[in-house]
Design a protein around this motif. Structure first.
Motif, short mmCIF file in Angstrom:
data_model
loop_
_atom_site.label_atom_id
_atom_site.label_comp_id
_atom_site.label_asym_id
_atom_site.label_seq_id
_atom_site.Cartn_x
_atom_site.Cartn_y
_atom_site.Cartn_z
N VAL A 5 0.91 -1.36 -0.08
CA VAL A 5 -0.06 0.02 0.01
C VAL A 5 0.84 1.11 0.03
O VAL A 5 1.45 1.46 0.78
CB VAL A 5 -0.98 0.05 1.29
N GLU A 6 0.77 1.92 -1.21
CA GLU A 6 1.65 3.14 -1.36
C GLU A 6 0.91 4.37 -0.59
O GLU A 6 -0.34 4.29 -0.76
CB GLU A 6 1.78 3.38 -2.73
N SER A 7 1.43 5.52 -0.38
CA SER A 7 1.03 6.63 0.33
C SER A 7 1.98 7.64 0.21
O SER A 7 3.10 7.57 -0.14
CB SER A 7 0.57 6.56 1.70
N GLY A 8 1.60 9.04 0.29
CA GLY A 8 2.51 10.22 0.32
C GLY A 8 2.85 10.78 -0.90
O GLY A 8 3.22 11.81 -0.98
N GLY A 10 0.84 13.37 -3.96
CA GLY A 10 0.36 14.55 -4.14
C GLY A 10 0.70 15.53 -5.12
O GLY A 10 1.62 15.18 -5.83
N LEU A 20 7.47 9.30 -0.47
CA LEU A 20 6.56 7.94 -0.62
C LEU A 20 6.70 6.72 0.58
O LEU A 20 7.91 6.61 0.62
CB LEU A 20 6.50 7.67 -1.96
N SER A 21 5.65 6.36 0.82
CA SER A 21 5.96 5.23 1.69
C SER A 21 5.05 4.05 0.93
O SER A 21 4.00 4.18 0.28
CB SER A 21 5.31 5.51 3.01
N CYS A 22 5.55 2.56 1.37
CA CYS A 22 4.97 1.66 0.83
C CYS A 22 4.94 0.61 2.01
O CYS A 22 6.09 0.07 2.47
CB CYS A 22 5.99 0.90 -0.08
N THR A 77 8.21 -1.58 6.01
CA THR A 77 7.78 -0.21 5.06
C THR A 77 8.99 0.12 4.22
O THR A 77 10.12 0.07 4.71
CB THR A 77 7.37 0.87 5.76
N TYR A 79 10.51 3.04 1.64
CA TYR A 79 10.35 4.56 1.37
C TYR A 79 10.86 5.08 0.14
O TYR A 79 12.14 4.37 -0.51
CB TYR A 79 10.94 5.66 2.44
N THR A 112 0.63 5.56 -6.06
CA THR A 112 0.31 6.81 -5.42
C THR A 112 0.52 7.78 -6.38
O THR A 112 1.62 7.84 -6.92
CB THR A 112 0.99 7.11 -4.10
#
Length: 118
Positions: A5-8, A10, A20-22, A77, A79, A112
Motif C-alpha cells: 500500500v503506497e502513500s505520500g 500529492g 513516498l511510503s510503501c 515499510t 520509502y 500513489t
C-alpha cells in the motif's frame, strides 16, 4: 496474502519534495528486494530504484541524485524520497516486490499519484 500500500503522493510545486511510503504485509521487506517504478500518462513503465534484502541500493538514471530509497524492516515499510521535483516527474508511482534475486516484480501496489505543477 501479500499486500503493498503506497502513500505520500500529492501535488507539489517544481523544486519541491515528497516522501513516498510503501507499507507491506504478508511478507517481510527485510527478506525481499523491493522496487519503485513509475508510469506517466501515455508513457511506459520506468524503473526508478531498488533496495535488496541485503540493503544494496540501485537507481535508474531518472532517480540518480534526486531520489533516495530506504526501508524500515521493523515497520515493514519501504520509502522513496523525491527531491528537486520536476514537471516530468508527474506520474503514478508504484511499489513492487521482487520475485527472487532481481528476476522480476511479482506483486504491485495500487500506486500513489505524484503531480508536479506550479
Amino acid at each position: 496474502e501479500v499486500q503493498l500500500v503506497e502513500s505520500g503522493g500529492g501535488l507539489v510545486q517544481p523544486g519541491g519534495s515528497l516522501r513516498l511510503s510503501c507499507a507491506a504485509s504478508g511478507f517481510g521487506v527485510g527478506s525481499n528486494a523491493m522496487i519503485w517504478v513509475r508510469q506517466a500518462q501515455g508513457k511506459g513503465l520506468e524503473w526508478l530504484s531498488g533496495i535488496g534484502s541485503d540493503g544494496s541500493i540501485y537507481y535508474g538514471d531518472s532517480a540518480k541524485g534526486r531520489f533516495t530509497i530506504s526501508k524500515d524492516n521493523a515497520k515493514n515499510t519501504v520509502y522513496l524520497e523525491l527531491n528537486n521535483l520536476k514537471t516530468e516527474d508527474t506520474a503514478m508511482y508504484y511499489c513492487t516486490k521482487d520475485k527472487y534475486d532481481w528476476s522480476g516484480m511479482d506483486y504491485w501496489g495500487k500506486g500513489t499519484l505524484v503531480i508536479i505543477s506550479s
